[in-house]
Motif scaffolding. Structure first.
Motif: not given
Length: 239
Positions: A77-95
């Motif tokens: 989990a520690a290895c993939t948490v940053p990837a999840g945060t990065w994805v949410t910062r790239q997508l617009p709110q509707p997506l």
């Protein structure tokens, strides 16, 4: 005032559910929180609240934690948490609404079916569940379903699952809060959320002594499924 009442109700319901089942705050609360506060703030608040509830819940059951399973789960989990945060910062709110609602809906559907997945057996299964859970927790605030599926495939009882779920909740939410930050709430919102968590804990414990496990589990999944579908619909509507 209406927003404070809604916030209190959402957090109270989520806290009650988590005390009932050992996991479930995010499943129930995140879809509503992201509609009320927006995706980033909703997920950040869910991470903080679920982590805090897990700390309190773990105090009485830490001796039943299984290090052999939880260490690989938490490390992945520690290895993939940053990837999840990065994805949410790239997508617009509707997506983001679509993504979060879809993750909740699919995860709940798999748990409701009692999916038996060969990929979730043994050490490899713990790593897989932890990696997926870490990504989902930081991206959408819902890291519990992969761990639930792992426990189901490992044949754990509810008594075995709850303390391990609490331990996982402490660790993965600590990582997620570090990655996502603290939600930008005002003093009144923090007070409302904190009070609702305390009241929800009392209600959850009281109901948990009277409600059979299968009924509590079904209630959590139905509430989560409703919230996930609602978030998807909101995302589609705002596109």
């Amino acid at each position: 005032m209406t927003a404070l009442i809604l916030l209190s109700g959402i957090v109270l319901l989520g806290a009650s559910v988590q005390w009932l089942t050992g996991m479930g705050f995010a499943l129930v609360a995140v879809p509503a929180l992201i509609l009320l506060l927006g995706p980033a703030q909703g997920v950040a608040l869910a991470n903080c609240a679920a982590g805090a509830i897990s700390v309190v819940g773990l105090a009485g059951g830490w001796r039943r934690v299984r290090p052999a399973a939880m260490v690989p789960l938490c490390a992945a989990a520690a290895c993939t948490v940053p990837a999840g945060t990065w994805v949410t910062r790239q997508l617009p709110q509707p997506l983001l609404l679509l993504l979060m609602g879809a993750l909740v809906t699919v995860a709940v559907a798999l748990v409701m079916r009692g999916a038996r997945l060969p990929a979730l057996h043994g050490r490899a299964g713990a790593l897989t569940a932890g990696a997926v859970g870490g990504f989902m927790n930081s991206a959408a605030g819902v890291g519990g379903p992969p761990v639930s599926l792992y426990a189901l495939n490992a044949g754990w009882t509810v008594r075995e699952f709850v303390p391990n779920a609490q331990f996982y909740g402490v660790v993965v939410n600590a990582f997620s809060v570090t990655a996502n930050g603290i939600p930008a709430l005002n003093a009144g919102e923090w007070a409302a959320a904190g009070g609702a968590m305390a009241v929800g804990g009392v209600i959850g414990r009281a109901v948990g002594d009277r409600m059979p496990d299968r009924h509590a589990r079904r209630l959590v999944l139905l509430l989560a499924l409703t919230g996930g579908v609602t978030a998807v619909a909101k995302g589609v509507w705002t596109l």
